[in-house]
Design an enzyme around this catalytic site. Structure first.
Site, short mmCIF file in Angstrom:
data_model
loop_
_atom_site.label_atom_id
_atom_site.label_comp_id
_atom_site.label_asym_id
_atom_site.label_seq_id
_atom_site.Cartn_x
_atom_site.Cartn_y
_atom_site.Cartn_z
N ASP A 196 0.91 -1.32 -0.09
CA ASP A 196 -0.06 0.04 0.09
C ASP A 196 0.87 1.05 -0.11
O ASP A 196 2.20 1.30 0.53
CB ASP A 196 -0.97 -0.19 1.02
CG ASP A 196 -1.95 -1.04 1.02
OD1 ASP A 196 -2.37 -1.61 0.02
OD2 ASP A 196 -2.22 -1.66 2.21
N ASP B 156 -6.77 -0.93 -4.87
CA ASP B 156 -7.79 -0.96 -3.67
C ASP B 156 -8.94 0.29 -4.27
O ASP B 156 -10.00 -0.07 -4.19
CB ASP B 156 -7.53 -0.17 -2.42
CG ASP B 156 -6.36 -1.34 -1.63
OD1 ASP B 156 -6.53 -2.61 -1.85
OD2 ASP B 156 -5.57 -0.80 -0.92
#
Length: 145
Positions: free
Chosen positions: A113, A129
């Site tokens: 991430d 995402d």
């Protein structure tokens, strides 16, 4: 064919960004961009959203692979059956994002991430995402028409 190409473009673009983040950023190092509204931070997520099931990685991999498989079968059914453009597009976004994250989970044993928003500094996302989120919202609006 367009939707398969779209899935591949989404998967490859997110993987390209993740690889650059992996090579050029230190873990948890922060950089604010766009007047501090977006924070770039390399973070390793061993679980699902918000770290869920981080201690059950094999189970999480299986669930993800099965879910993606079901979505691919459904997308093929929509393509062959002349389903709506919005539903095919939304599923393509979800599948592209999910494939990128599952690839990370299987290959790296964590998902990379790399950005958060000003008001959500403790929640770090990746483009996969965002593709999943956008596709899900589009699918919800399509289903609620």
């Amino acid at each position: 064919m367009f939707y398969i190409i779209l899935i591949m473009v989404l998967l490859l673009s997110d993987q390209w960004i993740k690889n650059r983040i992996e090579q050029r950023r230190k873990l948890h190092q922060k950089e604010e961009i766009l007047r501090g509204n977006i924070i770039i931070t390399k973070y390793y997520n061993k679980g699902a959203f918000l770290g869920l099931l981080k201690d059950k990685q094999k189970l999480l991999e299986r669930i993800n692979v099965i879910a993606i498989g079901v979505m691919i079968v459904y997308l093929i059914k929509l393509i062959l059956g002349k389903g709506s453009t919005l539903s095919k597009l939304s599923l393509s976004l979800i599948i592209g994002g999910a494939l990128s994250n599952v690839y990370d989970r299987i290959q790296r044993k964590y998902v990379i991430d790399y950005f958060s928003f000003k008001g959500l500094k403790k929640v770090v996302f990746n483009m996969g995402d965002m593709f999943i989120f956008l596709g899900s919202i589009m699918l919800l609006f399509y289903k609620n028409k």
